[in-house]
Every structure is written in structure tokens, then in C-alpha cells.
Enzyme design. Structure first.
Site, PDB file in Angstrom:
ATOM      1  N   ARG A  77       0.665  -1.218   0.005  1.00  0.00           N
ATOM      2  CA  ARG A  77      -0.173  -0.035  -0.075  1.00  0.00           C
ATOM      3  C   ARG A  77       0.942   1.252  -0.033  1.00  0.00           C
ATOM      4  O   ARG A  77       0.406   2.332   0.425  1.00  0.00           O
ATOM      5  CB  ARG A  77      -0.893  -0.092   1.198  1.00  0.00           C
ATOM      6  CG  ARG A  77      -1.986  -1.076   1.060  1.00  0.00           C
ATOM      7  CD  ARG A  77      -3.354  -1.050   1.976  1.00  0.00           C
ATOM      8  NE  ARG A  77      -4.182  -2.014   2.114  1.00  0.00           N
ATOM      9  CZ  ARG A  77      -4.169  -3.203   2.902  1.00  0.00           C
ATOM     10  NH1 ARG A  77      -3.150  -3.173   3.846  1.00  0.00           N
ATOM     11  NH2 ARG A  77      -5.070  -3.993   2.652  1.00  0.00           N
ATOM     12  N   LYS A  97       3.961  11.142 -11.451  1.00  0.00           N
ATOM     13  CA  LYS A  97       3.139  10.181 -12.164  1.00  0.00           C
ATOM     14  C   LYS A  97       3.708   8.957 -12.708  1.00  0.00           C
ATOM     15  O   LYS A  97       4.603   8.719 -12.922  1.00  0.00           O
ATOM     16  CB  LYS A  97       2.529  10.970 -13.583  1.00  0.00           C
ATOM     17  CG  LYS A  97       1.637  12.046 -13.645  1.00  0.00           C
ATOM     18  CD  LYS A  97       1.029  12.403 -14.773  1.00  0.00           C
ATOM     19  CE  LYS A  97      -0.037  13.535 -14.826  1.00  0.00           C
ATOM     20  NZ  LYS A  97      -0.262  14.091 -16.008  1.00  0.00           N
ATOM     21  N   GLU A 141      10.538  17.133 -25.094  1.00  0.00           N
ATOM     22  CA  GLU A 141       9.818  17.530 -23.639  1.00  0.00           C
ATOM     23  C   GLU A 141      10.487  18.830 -23.011  1.00  0.00           C
ATOM     24  O   GLU A 141      10.138  19.471 -22.165  1.00  0.00           O
ATOM     25  CB  GLU A 141      10.123  16.322 -22.587  1.00  0.00           C
ATOM     26  CG  GLU A 141       9.434  15.185 -23.120  1.00  0.00           C
ATOM     27  CD  GLU A 141       7.860  15.321 -22.692  1.00  0.00           C
ATOM     28  OE1 GLU A 141       7.361  16.450 -22.162  1.00  0.00           O
ATOM     29  OE2 GLU A 141       7.112  14.332 -22.982  1.00  0.00           O
ATOM     30  N   LYS A 191       8.677  22.401 -14.299  1.00  0.00           N
ATOM     31  CA  LYS A 191       7.596  21.482 -14.032  1.00  0.00           C
ATOM     32  C   LYS A 191       7.209  21.183 -12.478  1.00  0.00           C
ATOM     33  O   LYS A 191       6.128  21.202 -12.032  1.00  0.00           O
ATOM     34  CB  LYS A 191       8.370  20.241 -14.459  1.00  0.00           C
ATOM     35  CG  LYS A 191       7.183  18.955 -14.321  1.00  0.00           C
ATOM     36  CD  LYS A 191       7.472  17.550 -14.831  1.00  0.00           C
ATOM     37  CE  LYS A 191       6.123  16.692 -14.708  1.00  0.00           C
ATOM     38  NZ  LYS A 191       6.559  15.248 -15.421  1.00  0.00           N
ATOM     39  N   GLU A 229      -3.846  17.402 -11.325  1.00  0.00           N
ATOM     40  CA  GLU A 229      -4.450  17.809 -12.406  1.00  0.00           C
ATOM     41  C   GLU A 229      -5.980  18.338 -11.985  1.00  0.00           C
ATOM     42  O   GLU A 229      -7.050  18.018 -12.765  1.00  0.00           O
ATOM     43  CB  GLU A 229      -4.546  17.059 -13.841  1.00  0.00           C
ATOM     44  CG  GLU A 229      -3.215  16.910 -14.405  1.00  0.00           C
ATOM     45  CD  GLU A 229      -2.931  16.014 -15.575  1.00  0.00           C
ATOM     46  OE1 GLU A 229      -4.382  15.716 -16.258  1.00  0.00           O
ATOM     47  OE2 GLU A 229      -2.244  15.732 -16.094  1.00  0.00           O
ATOM     48  N   ARG A 232      -1.731  21.636 -14.287  1.00  0.00           N
ATOM     49  CA  ARG A 232      -0.752  20.480 -14.673  1.00  0.00           C
ATOM     50  C   ARG A 232      -1.167  20.068 -16.084  1.00  0.00           C
ATOM     51  O   ARG A 232      -0.173  19.674 -16.877  1.00  0.00           O
ATOM     52  CB  ARG A 232      -0.926  19.587 -13.676  1.00  0.00           C
ATOM     53  CG  ARG A 232       0.068  18.502 -13.956  1.00  0.00           C
ATOM     54  CD  ARG A 232       0.472  17.601 -12.735  1.00  0.00           C
ATOM     55  NE  ARG A 232       1.509  16.405 -13.137  1.00  0.00           N
ATOM     56  CZ  ARG A 232       1.914  15.877 -12.383  1.00  0.00           C
ATOM     57  NH1 ARG A 232       1.787  15.727 -10.938  1.00  0.00           N
ATOM     58  NH2 ARG A 232       3.025  14.809 -12.797  1.00  0.00           N
ATOM     59  N   ASN A 280       0.547  18.661 -20.808  1.00  0.00           N
ATOM     60  CA  ASN A 280       0.258  17.407 -21.797  1.00  0.00           C
ATOM     61  C   ASN A 280       0.250  17.897 -23.347  1.00  0.00           C
ATOM     62  O   ASN A 280      -0.114  17.371 -24.131  1.00  0.00           O
ATOM     63  CB  ASN A 280      -1.195  16.817 -21.581  1.00  0.00           C
ATOM     64  CG  ASN A 280      -1.064  16.032 -20.228  1.00  0.00           C
ATOM     65  OD1 ASN A 280      -0.040  15.324 -20.003  1.00  0.00           O
ATOM     66  ND2 ASN A 280      -2.163  16.120 -19.261  1.00  0.00           N
ATOM     67  N   HIS A 339       0.568  15.867 -26.142  1.00  0.00           N
ATOM     68  CA  HIS A 339       0.370  14.241 -25.729  1.00  0.00           C
ATOM     69  C   HIS A 339      -0.847  13.521 -26.337  1.00  0.00           C
ATOM     70  O   HIS A 339      -1.004  12.334 -26.498  1.00  0.00           O
ATOM     71  CB  HIS A 339       0.525  14.255 -24.455  1.00  0.00           C
ATOM     72  CG  HIS A 339       1.799  14.352 -23.872  1.00  0.00           C
ATOM     73  ND1 HIS A 339       2.589  15.405 -23.870  1.00  0.00           N
ATOM     74  CD2 HIS A 339       2.715  13.567 -22.970  1.00  0.00           C
ATOM     75  CE1 HIS A 339       3.734  15.539 -23.416  1.00  0.00           C
ATOM     76  NE2 HIS A 339       3.757  14.231 -22.904  1.00  0.00           N
ATOM     77  N   HIS A 378       0.074  10.537 -28.262  1.00  0.00           N
ATOM     78  CA  HIS A 378      -0.307   9.023 -27.700  1.00  0.00           C
ATOM     79  C   HIS A 378      -1.131   8.234 -28.755  1.00  0.00           C
ATOM     80  O   HIS A 378      -1.000   7.191 -28.804  1.00  0.00           O
ATOM     81  CB  HIS A 378      -1.077   9.255 -26.228  1.00  0.00           C
ATOM     82  CG  HIS A 378      -0.355   9.445 -25.262  1.00  0.00           C
ATOM     83  ND1 HIS A 378      -0.836   9.653 -23.823  1.00  0.00           N
ATOM     84  CD2 HIS A 378       1.028   9.761 -25.157  1.00  0.00           C
ATOM     85  CE1 HIS A 378       0.189  10.026 -23.101  1.00  0.00           C
ATOM     86  NE2 HIS A 378       1.523   9.996 -23.842  1.00  0.00           N
ATOM     87  N   HIS A 386       8.313   7.976 -27.570  1.00  0.00           N
ATOM     88  CA  HIS A 386       7.507   8.845 -26.907  1.00  0.00           C
ATOM     89  C   HIS A 386       7.902  10.276 -27.201  1.00  0.00           C
ATOM     90  O   HIS A 386       6.699  10.984 -27.504  1.00  0.00           O
ATOM     91  CB  HIS A 386       7.500   8.763 -25.519  1.00  0.00           C
ATOM     92  CG  HIS A 386       6.824   9.593 -24.450  1.00  0.00           C
ATOM     93  ND1 HIS A 386       5.403   9.572 -24.682  1.00  0.00           N
ATOM     94  CD2 HIS A 386       6.947  10.624 -23.667  1.00  0.00           C
ATOM     95  CE1 HIS A 386       4.918  10.805 -24.116  1.00  0.00           C
ATOM     96  NE2 HIS A 386       5.826  11.089 -23.353  1.00  0.00           N
TER      97      HIS A 386
END
Length: 366
Positions: free
Chosen positions: A120, A142, A184, A226, A236, A241, A245, A248, A252, A266
Site C-alpha cells: 500500500r 505520475k 520535452e 515542472k 490535475e 498541470r 500534456n 500528448h 499518444h 515517446h
């Protein structure tokens, strides 16, 4: 050394940026060991660097075992997650221990997600080894794996305890990986920092050629940008935030079309996606043509794809939209897009018509 703090209350942590940090990792991590071993998850491309890391840990009395996984995006899957978690349990990892993610974005995302679910929630340290992971994925918490439905659809927010960045690790990075990571970097200028975009135009060649000063400045500036955004909107919830993206949503979809393989890295997908976002914004009358053309020209100049043809994508708009429908940002049947009003003026648009996007994509050169 440059130290950037990610301010998240009692979950705040530092990002330490220093050339030559790898052989000095032991002293940098000793305060977190508490007499316990530090398991390392890495990939096969990093075996020579792993030897240096483990030697540095041994020198200060820190034991470490390593799990070496295959390199590449295909590793970021359910099977690898099971393998990592089972291995960590075999190592007797306790919640207070610190797992080291030593690699690029794939290793960082996978290891961070494993740490988030193991018992956990266990501690982990990001030690990114690629430009993309150093300026983006290692910071912000993330973590995720890919699934059959799409990229990063299974994951969690789980902040690291520390991020260590050694720009010297980029000396052995293949040129294609370095260029992919640069996408990036320039993204931060395109989001909300026109002056940084101008710096990128003037210094990208030196950065990609290995100039120490340019490289370290780009990393430190990107990490600070960042960290600021993550500190304002960790999960987000406010939309701030989401600006990270940019490119993206398109990117993606392009990655999905290529099966998340080495056909399109990527960062290459993000580059093509940013060019498409600018071109689409121009189509909507939001972004001046000269800005979208300037961005595309810069991406071409550094060897990055500036659209579908350069990315090797032949699929039609409907197919690419189908990929987008699996985007994790979908809410209420609507997919928000990051669109620019100009360089350094990105905003979140929740009113985009996907049929119009498909028509736009159909009209792009292939």
C-alpha cells in the site's frame, strides 16, 4: 549542484542536478538507507552504469540487489509489474525502505507504480538516465503502465522521496533518444515561456552535441518549470498541470498506431503531436500561421518529426480519433485538448469537435 524543490507539503522532495553525481550516489543516498538495503530496478542498457551505482552504494555500506529488465516501451506492462512486485517482495522490502528506479521513463514509471501498490505504498527514488526522464517523467509523481487499451491508463500518483539527475549519463545516450528527450525540453517554452523557446532555438544544437552548460541549463530550467506547475496542481484538478500534456493527445494516438514500439519513441510522438496541435489551432483561427510554421521548422531542424508523414503515420483521422477515445483525460464523453494561441500561450480547450479533428488529420500530408 542545482537543487530544485518540489513543494508538496509533507511530501515535498528535492531534485538534485549535478554532473558526476552517479559515482557519488552513495553519499547522496546514505541518509535514506537507515541501515537497510536499497533494491534497484533498471534495464539491460544500463549494466555498465549499474556497476558504478552499486559500487558507490557499497562504499558507504549500502547493500543493493538489482533487477535488470529488457529495455524499451514494451516492458511497461502488466507482466513486468508483476515481476517487479514479486521480486521486491522476495527482497523483503519494507514500507520504509527506498527502491531505486534507475533508468529512463519506462523504468521510472513502472518502478514508481510498483512502489505505489507494494504494501500500500513504499518509498522510491528516481535516478533518471535519459534526457526525457530527467526533464519530465522523473518529476511530479505520475506512475503508470500501458495496457491493451492505451498508454499510461493504469497507474497512480506516487511522489518519489528524492530525484538524482546526473547530466553526464547523457554522454552514452543514442542520438535518437537524446532528440526525443529534447521534445520535452522545448515543450516548456511552447507552454508558457516564450523566452525559453527562443533560448532553445539558439542553443538546441549545442545541447544535443553535448555542451555541458547548455545541457545543465536546459535540465535545471525544465525541472524548475515542472516543479512549479506540479506544486500548483499535483493531480490535475485545476487544469494547470494539464498544460504539461501539450502534444500528448495527438502524440499518444500516434504511439498507439505504431503499437507503442521503437517505430516512434515517446518524445518523437510528442514532437509530432505539438506540431499538430499548433497546426490545428491555426486551422481554428486561434494561433498565427507564422507561429505554427516556426515551431514545425524548429522541430525539423533538430531532427524531430513535425507531423504525420515525418512520424511515419499513414492511418486516417477516424483511426487516430479511435485511439484518442481511450485517452485517460476523457471526461463526460469529452476530450480536452491543449491548444496554443501562440508560442508560449497554451490553454486547455474542452470544446473541441472530434469530427473536426478527424477531418483535420485526414488533410495532413502523409
Amino acid at each position: 549542484m542545482t537543487i530544485v524543490s518540489v513543494a508538496l507539503g509533507d511530501r515535498s522532495y528535492d531534485v538534485r542536478i549535478e554532473a558526476g553525481l552517479l559515482p557519488r550516489a552513495g553519499p547522496a543516498l546514505r541518509h535514506l538507507a537507515n541501515g537497510r538495503s536499497m533494491p534497484i530496478v533498471t534495464d539491460a542498457n544500463l549494466r555498465p552504469h549499474l556497476i558504478v551505482l552499486q559500487a558507490s552504494l557499497r562504499a558507504v555500506g549500502i547493500a543493493s540487489e538489482a533487477l535488470v529488465l529488457p529495455a524499451g516501451e514494451a516492458t511497461k506492462n502488466w507482466a513486468s509489474l508483476e515481476r517487479v512486485t514479486d521480486w521486491l517482495l522476495e527482497q523483503g522490502v519494507e514500507r520504509s525502505d527506498h527502491i531505486i528506479a534507475f533508468g529512463g521513463g519506462v523504468i521510472g514509471d513502472l518502478t514508481g507504480f510498483a512502489a505505489s501498490v507494494l504494501k500500500r505504498g513504499c518509498n522510491f527514488i528516481q535516478f533518471p538516465t535519459t534526457l526525457l526522464s530527467q526533464v519530465d517523467s522523473s518529476v511530479g509523481g505520475k506512475t503508470a503502465i500501458n495496457s491493451a487499451a492505451g498508454k499510461n491508463l493504469v497507474g497512480a500518483f506516487h511522489q518519489p522521496a528524492l530525484v538524482l539527475i546526473d547530466p553526464d549519463l547523457l554522454d552514452t545516450l543514442p542520438g535518437r533518444e537524446l532528440r526525443a528527450g529534447y521534445a520535452e525540453v522545448v515543450k516548456y517554452g511552447l507552454i508558457d515561456d516564450f523566452a525559453f523557446f527562443e533560448w532553445c532555438e539558439a542553443n538546441a544544437t549545442a545541447l544535443l552535441a553535448g555542451d555541458d552548460a547548455a545541457r545543465e541549463y536546459a535540465i535545471a530550467h525544465s525541472v524548475a518549470a515542472k516543479a512549479r506547475i506540479v506544486g500548483e496542481d499535483e493531480r490535475e484538478t485545476t487544469g494547470k498541470r494539464a498544460l504539461l500534456n501539450l502534444g500528448h493527445t495527438f502524440g499518444h494516438a500516434l504511439e498507439a498506431e505504431t503499437g507503442f514500439s521503437d517505430k516512434l519513441l515517446h518524445g518523437e510522438g510528442v514532437a509530432a503531436g505539438m506540431a499538430l496541435a499548433f497546426a490545428y489551432s491555426t486551422r481554428l483561427g486561434l494561433c498565427p500561421t507564422q507561429d505554427s510554421e516556426r515551431v514545425a521548422a524548429h522541430l525539423r531542424a533538430v531532427g524531430l518529426p513535425d507531423g504525420l508523414r515525418a512520424a511515419g503515420i499513414t492511418a486516417g483521422g477516424a483511426t487516430l480519433i479511435e485511439h484518442m477515445l481511450h485517452d485517460k483525460k476523457m471526461a463526460g464523453g469529452t476530450l480536452p485538448f491543449l491548444l496554443p494561441r501562440g508560442i508560449g500561450q497554451t490553454f486547455l480547450d474542452k470544446t473541441v469537435d472530434l469530427a473536426d479533428v478527424a477531418e483535420f488529420l485526414d488533410g495532413q500530408p502523409r
